[in-house]
Design an enzyme around this catalytic site. Structure first.
Site, PDB file in Angstrom:
ATOM      1  N   LYS A  39       0.076  -0.129  -2.270  1.00  0.00           N
ATOM      2  CA  LYS A  39      -1.270   0.360  -1.982  1.00  0.00           C
ATOM      3  C   LYS A  39      -1.443   1.847  -2.328  1.00  0.00           C
ATOM      4  O   LYS A  39      -2.552   2.323  -2.533  1.00  0.00           O
ATOM      5  CB  LYS A  39      -1.636   0.127  -0.520  1.00  0.00           C
ATOM      6  CG  LYS A  39      -1.776  -1.333  -0.122  1.00  0.00           C
ATOM      7  CD  LYS A  39      -3.156  -1.858  -0.417  1.00  0.00           C
ATOM      8  CE  LYS A  39      -3.556  -3.119   0.304  1.00  0.00           C
ATOM      9  NZ  LYS A  39      -2.569  -4.131   0.580  1.00  0.00           N
TER      10      LYS A  39
ATOM     11  N   SER B  71       5.902  -6.732  -2.655  1.00  0.00           N
ATOM     12  CA  SER B  71       4.778  -5.788  -2.562  1.00  0.00           C
ATOM     13  C   SER B  71       4.860  -4.793  -1.420  1.00  0.00           C
ATOM     14  O   SER B  71       4.154  -3.780  -1.448  1.00  0.00           O
ATOM     15  CB  SER B  71       3.468  -6.573  -2.457  1.00  0.00           C
ATOM     16  OG  SER B  71       3.532  -7.488  -1.373  1.00  0.00           O
TER      17      SER B  71
END
Ligand code: PLP
Length: 335
Positions: A55, A308
């Protein structure tokens, strides 16, 4: 692909903009998964990214794309945790300040980490959508600038830089496995890798409970789903009924979406730890979970798997690793 909201050139520009501000994370060949799947499997170790998830790429690109006047007013977002953490860090690095709104379903470890990164935290309601109402109020009444977790061109372009790094590390990659929630990561990565080579298949992976993008793709329009607890808590939340960027991009670019059960996600986390020696959160484990599940009829290799994020409560992680627990009950207990 020419009418997509985010194009390869946007992603290449984002890569130049954020260079030196984010980590170029390692790409590791997995001997064990390659043997098991019969094709080369590489792992993009993006959970090693600063703030513990990809992110930071999108948040950094978005903050750097603002004017200095906008940066001075401060940024605001609703977040299930990792976007808030990334935006807090990105804002602080660039001399701005972030206000993060989140639902009460977000685990405590994520909330305290965001406070530690210097952001203001507001806990509002029981869903991402309710937290978003507070964001809209702060934009309207406080003049803050919204940086959404996924449905934003600068954010998608930033996440797409991960795709460029994958193609550079594995030039002959045939299939990319991407965790999928709001679709910012999947849209960006797909635009990047298909921009470089249209034949690369991109498969989205998410949990079988409350998968908003999957429900929306099936319905042919953005659709609301009920939010439920999952080990993959970073994959929770809706895609927004007024979704402007990621829904159309995912519809155009994703070759398939595969749903994983809580038991399969737990198995992915366990395998990552025991075999790859990596600590990953549930959302980061869906790629490995899908490979282990044997759901691919024919898997075209080489395969790149995105890990991720790693922002999991370590007590929960320990319990999942030790096994013998009901993953559904675990997820519910930690919400
Ligand atoms: C946000 C997030 C995802 C999903 O990304 P989207 O852009 O919302 O699809 C996957 N894994 C982790 C660790 C995340 O934080």
């Amino acid at each position: 692909m020419s009418n997509l909201a985010v194009k390869l050139t946007d992603i290449e520009q984002a890569a130049l903009r954020i260079e030196g501000r984010i980590l170029r994370t390692p790409f590791a060949h997995s001997v064990a998964l390659s043997e098991r799947c019969g094709v080369p499997v590489g792992l993009k170790l993006e959970h090693h990214q600063t703030t513990g998830s990809f992110k930071l790429r999108g948040a950094t690109n978005a903050v750097l794309s603002l004017t200095s006047e906008e940066r001075a007013r401060g940024v605001v977002a609703a977040s299930t945790g990792n976007h808030g953490r990334a935006l807090a860090h990105a804002a602080k690095s660039e001399g701005s300040i972030a206000t993060i709104c989140m639902s009460s379903l977000v685990p405590d470890n994520k909330v305290s980490e965001i406070r530690r990164l210097g952001a203001n935290v507001r806990i509002v309601g029981k869903s991402q959508d309710e937290a978003q109402v507070e964001v809209d109020r702060l934009v309207a009444e406080g003049g803050l600038v919204m940086v959404p977790p996924f449905d934003n061109r600068a954010v998608v372009a930033g996440q797409g830089t991960l795709g460029l790094e994958i193609v550079e590390a594995m030039p002959d990659v045939a299939t990319v496995l991407v965790p999928l929630s709001g679709g910012g990561l999947a849209a960006g990565v797909a635009a990047a890798v298909k921009g470089r080579s249209p034949r690369i298949r991109v498969i989205g992976l998410t949990m079988d409970r409350g998968a908003a993008m999957k429900g929306s793709l099936d319905a042919g329009r953005p659709t609301q789903v009920e939010e439920v607890a999952s080990l993959a808590d970073s994959l929770g939340g809706g895609i927004g009924l007024d979704n402007a960027v990621t829904f159309e991009m995912c519809r155009a670019l994703l070759d398939d979406v595969i749903l994983l059960s809580e038991t399969e996600i737990a198995a992915g986390m366990r395998y990552a730890y025991a075999t790859e020696r990596e600590v990953i959160e549930g959302a980061g484990a869906v790629g490995i979970a899908a490979l282990l599940s044997g759901r691919f009829g024919r898997l075209e290799g080489p395969v790149a798997v995105i890990l991720s994020g790693r922002n999991v409560d370590m007590d929960l992680h320990r319990r999942v690793i030790n096994g013998g627990v009901d993953p559904l009950a675990e997820a519910a207990a930690w919400r």
